[in-house]
Design an enzyme around this catalytic site. Structure first.
Site, short mmCIF file in Angstrom:
data_model
loop_
_atom_site.label_atom_id
_atom_site.label_comp_id
_atom_site.label_asym_id
_atom_site.label_seq_id
_atom_site.Cartn_x
_atom_site.Cartn_y
_atom_site.Cartn_z
N TYR A 36 0.85 -1.19 0.00
CA TYR A 36 0.00 0.00 0.00
C TYR A 36 0.89 1.25 0.00
O TYR A 36 0.69 2.18 -0.79
CB TYR A 36 -0.90 -0.02 1.23
CG TYR A 36 -1.85 1.15 1.33
CD1 TYR A 36 -3.13 1.06 0.79
CD2 TYR A 36 -1.47 2.33 1.96
CE1 TYR A 36 -4.01 2.14 0.88
CE2 TYR A 36 -2.33 3.40 2.05
CZ TYR A 36 -3.61 3.30 1.51
OH TYR A 36 -4.47 4.37 1.60
N LEU A 83 -31.82 12.96 18.96
CA LEU A 83 -32.83 11.93 19.24
C LEU A 83 -33.38 12.13 20.64
O LEU A 83 -32.64 12.53 21.55
CB LEU A 83 -32.18 10.55 19.16
CG LEU A 83 -31.61 10.15 17.81
CD1 LEU A 83 -30.72 8.92 17.95
CD2 LEU A 83 -32.75 9.87 16.84
N LYS A 115 -25.73 2.82 19.28
CA LYS A 115 -25.59 4.27 19.47
C LYS A 115 -24.13 4.54 19.83
O LYS A 115 -23.70 4.31 20.96
CB LYS A 115 -26.54 4.78 20.55
CG LYS A 115 -26.56 6.29 20.64
CD LYS A 115 -27.69 6.79 21.50
CE LYS A 115 -27.82 8.30 21.45
NZ LYS A 115 -26.60 9.02 21.76
N ARG A 136 -22.04 19.26 14.32
CA ARG A 136 -23.47 19.46 14.43
C ARG A 136 -23.80 20.90 14.85
O ARG A 136 -24.76 21.49 14.37
CB ARG A 136 -24.01 18.48 15.47
CG ARG A 136 -25.48 18.59 15.67
CD ARG A 136 -26.02 17.41 16.46
NE ARG A 136 -27.43 17.63 16.71
CZ ARG A 136 -27.89 18.31 17.73
NH1 ARG A 136 -27.06 18.83 18.61
NH2 ARG A 136 -29.18 18.51 17.89
N CYS A 425 7.76 15.04 44.41
CA CYS A 425 8.42 15.09 45.70
C CYS A 425 9.90 14.91 45.39
O CYS A 425 10.28 13.98 44.68
CB CYS A 425 7.90 13.94 46.55
SG CYS A 425 8.94 13.55 47.96
S1 IVH Z 1 -29.27 9.13 13.96
C1 IVH Z 1 -32.33 12.20 13.17
N1 IVH Z 1 -27.88 6.99 14.57
O1 IVH Z 1 -26.78 10.34 18.80
C2 IVH Z 1 -31.43 11.19 13.71
N2 IVH Z 1 -27.45 8.99 15.77
O2 IVH Z 1 -29.05 12.48 19.82
C3 IVH Z 1 -30.03 11.65 13.77
N3 IVH Z 1 -25.66 8.77 17.43
O3 IVH Z 1 -26.27 13.49 17.39
C4 IVH Z 1 -29.12 10.78 14.46
N4 IVH Z 1 -25.19 6.67 17.04
O4 IVH Z 1 -24.27 11.91 17.62
C5 IVH Z 1 -28.10 8.29 14.83
N5 IVH Z 1 -26.70 5.02 14.98
C6 IVH Z 1 -26.92 6.32 15.23
C7 IVH Z 1 -26.20 7.02 16.22
C8 IVH Z 1 -26.51 8.36 16.46
C9 IVH Z 1 -24.89 7.73 17.76
C10 IVH Z 1 -25.62 10.10 18.10
C11 IVH Z 1 -25.43 11.26 17.16
C12 IVH Z 1 -26.60 12.14 17.39
C13 IVH Z 1 -27.11 11.70 18.71
C14 IVH Z 1 -28.61 11.84 18.73
#
Ligand code: IVH
Length: 670
Positions: A36, A83, A115, A136, A425
């Site tokens: 690579y 969310l 998540k 964000r 120390c």
């Molecule tokens: S979807 C409209 N999917 O969680 C939906 N978010 O409070 C947008 N996050 O700001 C988010 N894993 O930083 C989505 N599989 C996942 C996620 C995820 C982590 C975080 C992301 C977002 C926050 C939502």
């Protein structure tokens, strides 16, 4: 203009993109790192000769851009929603009932995802190329951190299958750091007396805020995608979007699943609550999304969260508790680490009553005080940390923490070196330091003296038997005194003395590490020993000599010099040597070479200019290793006449093949 050069450049870029995809998305690389690198070197060379062909999405352009004081703001084409959170089965069933109600009798499915506990980002692609990346921010407007994001190798600078790709698209996902990378990075920072990060998430967040992409490029950041938006083609469902993301070259999670009912969702959540530590990165729950994009659209959003998705969080590994008092712990090098004594709290499966506070700056930054209610956090690693102060709950009468000016163990004055985070120390006879040094000396990775744990070291130091590590090897002269101690019998004394005796066999590299020289971890100790195979050579080495070893910088070199200049240390080393501890490397002198050092070689077929055994000796004398079978860890295969299946295997694995002539050239260049 040279069309053939341009063609070669384009081919190289395509190949590199393809290998990135195999590595980061499929996790199935088909070539070695060396191969690579060779492609990359060739591309850099061609672009250097023909700068007119450089494009911003070339894989050579990951680190660039100017240093900026501030990141410009960007508006998100589609707002970045967050969310709403749920924490229990009941709440998730409520969410499901609301969906059911809104959709009438329609069928629906859920996609369940992990998540990821990282930082949400948004990436914009135009004509197949990455053009802008942002944080964000407040959901409507974020920071333009394109240059930092470009350094993350799992973010493609160019899409695969551009003809299939929409003209413009917006991809969202999470930037995160793996736990082991985070830990390694923190260890290195600690050794270099730099500020450490609290957890992988903070570390990723802090890195993305840096103004210098060159520094960002050195940090182990990763990206995983979970959202796609485009107006150019009609998209049907979230799970198909994820598939499209993968095809376009974005990493997606392997653990995403589709469910027809909320029961499946709850099982998924339970499963990952149980299995979260198996992952290489932190997650803090699962995300449940309605699969059909049409249905998503009908449900819409309330305030800043969509109605069609929800975060289903795990029970927290954070807890609030009272910090009773801040005290100092004295390390073996005299480093003072502030520690919080806590009101015991149950957290992540065990009771926590102490947590680290890192150093004075950390305490000052968070304004942590004795008496405060604090947030204690347990990450993937085991040492709990105080990660925040609940200021609203601060009791009256607390005072800002003032770092003591004397050592709690020996009352010596503490000092803090310019540019360093810790206090020390200065009394090297401080009993806490003596104990720490002997414990380190005896520890598993060092002299590995079985049975010589913290309690015994404490007892022996307290009784005055041990003042430094060399005293261990004189303990046998005090056998009768040891036997008279409470809790010691003939057998236990003999076992301990045997274990101490046995430790004389440890190789010099381990001994050097065991001596506990500041900034000398096990790997650096080995590196030094490889280059200075006797203690006399090491002691005689100048700062320049030491720094000529790759991997040894001024900090380490100074530390070695400082250690061996000290009369007490000299005496101790002399006594250890006299006692029979290894002070020379038994390996034949190995000259480390960039081309050979640490590399694995396989020999196959017959060589004409030397025997296999001679080739093996030559490779080993330059720090390489000869192994018998080809695997993905092989770096080079040397192919003689009538080579057989090993050659084919190497080819399929994409390992570099060297014929005899090339091998000889490589040897000659050493
Ligand atoms: S979807 C409209 N999917 O969680 C939906 N978010 O409070 C947008 N996050 O700001 C988010 N894993 O930083 C989505 N599989 C996942 C996620 C995820 C982590 C975080 C992301 C977002 C926050 C939502």
């Amino acid at each position: 203009m040279s069309p053939s050069i341009q063609k070669e450049i384009e081919t190289l870029r395509r190949e590199i993109l393809d290998h990135d995809y195999r590595y980061y998305v499929l996790a199935q690389p088909t070539i070695s790192d060396e191969m690579y690198d060779k492609l990359m070197v060739r591309l850099i060379e061609l672009e250097h000769q023909h700068p007119e062909f450089i494009t911003p999405d070339s894989p050579t352009q990951r680190v660039g851009g100017q240093l900026m004081k501030e990141f410009p703001s960007v508006m998100h084409a589609v707002p970045m929603l967050s969310l709403s959170n749920t924490y229990s089965e009941d709440e998730v069933r409520d969410f499901d009932r609301r969906i059911q109600k809104s959709l009438g009798n329609e069928q629906y499915r859920y996609v369940c995802e992990l998540k990821f506990d990282g930082i949400a980002i948004s990436l914009r692609y135009e004509n197949g190329s990455f053009v802008q990346g942002a944080t964000r921010g407040d959901g409507t407007q974020g920071d333009d951190i394109t240059h930092n994001l470009k350094t993350i190798r799992s973010i493609p600078l160019r899409l695969r299958q551009v003809n299939k790709a929409p003209h413009t698209l917006e991809v969202r996902g999470e930037v995160y750091m793996k736990r082991n990378d985070f830990q390694r990075m923190n260890e290195e920072r600690q050794l270099a007396d730099e500020k450490t990060f609290v957890n992988p998430r903070n570390s990723a967040a802090g890195t993305l805020k840096l103004q210098d992409p060159k520094v960002v490029a050195q940090r182990p950041l990763n990206f995983i995608s979970y959202f796609l938006h485009t107006e150019d083609i009609s998209l049907i469902s979230h799970h198909e979007n994820l598939r499209l993301l993968r095809e376009l070259g974005f990493p997606t999670s392997q653990h995403t699943k589709l469910y027809n009912s909320i029961d499946g969702v709850i099982e998924y959540w339970k499963e990952w609550e149980r299995r979260r530590d198996e992952l290489l990165y932190d997650i803090d729950g699962v995300v449940v999304k309605l699969d059909s994009l049409h249905q998503q659209k009908r449900l819409g959003a309330v305030a800043k969260s969509p109605r069609w998705a929800v975060a289903f969080k795990f029970a927290s590994r954070q807890a609030e508790t009272q910090l009773n008092v801040i005290r100092l712990q004295v390390g073996r090098l005299g480093t003072m680490t502030p520690v919080a004594d806590l009101e015991p709290v149950f957290l992540g499966g065990s009771t926590v009553s102490h947590a680290t506070l890192h150093n004075e700056d950390y305490i000052r930054e968070l304004d942590i005080r004795s008496g405060d209610i604090v947030v204690v956090e347990k990450g993937g690693d085991v040492i709990p940390k105080v990660s925040a102060v609940v200021k609203k709950k601060r009791p009256h009468g607390t005072k800002p923490f003032k770092f003591p000016n004397e050592c709690p163990e020996c009352r010596s004055r503490l000092f803090r070196l310019e540019g360093e985070a810790s206090y020390y120390c200065e009394n090297s006879d401080c009993p806490a330091q003596v104990k720490g040094r002997i414990e380190h000396f005896a520890s598993r990775g060092a002299m590995d003296i079985e049975g010589l744990g913290e309690a015994i070291v404490d007892q022996f130091v307290h009784l005055g038997f041990l003042k430094n590590c060399a005293d261990l090897y004189d303990l046998h002269t005090q056998q009768s005194v040891l036997l008279s101690l409470e809790g010691w019998g003939e057998k236990s004394v003999q076992n301990l003395l045997d274990a101490i005796n046995e430790s004389k066999k440890r190789p010099f590299g381990r001994v050097l590490y065991a001596l506990g020289v500041r900034h000398i971890g096990a790997n650096i100790a080995q590196l030094l020993v490889d280059n200075f195979p006797t203690i006399e050579q090491l002691i005689a080495a100048s700062e320049n000599d030491l720094q000529s070893v790759q991997g040894v910088g001024p900090r380490i070199a100074k530390s070695v010099i400082r250690f061996f200049i000290d009369k007490h240390n000299q005496r101790m080393v002399h006594r250890l040597k006299k006692a029979g501890v290894q002070m020379r490397s038994t390996k034949k002198h190995v000259r480390s070479s960039q081309q050979f050092s640490g590399k694995n070689f396989v020999l196959t077929g017959t060589l004409t200019s030397m025997t296999r055994e001679e080739a093996k000796q030559k490779i080993e004398s330059l720090g390489g290793k000869v192994v018998s079978s080809v695997s993905k860890n092989t770096n080079f295969v040397i192919v003689g006449a009538e080579a057989g299946s090993k050659r084919e295997k190497a080819q399929t694995l994409g390992i570099l093949l060297l014929d005899e002539q090339k091998f000889l050239t490589m040897l000659q260049s050493e």
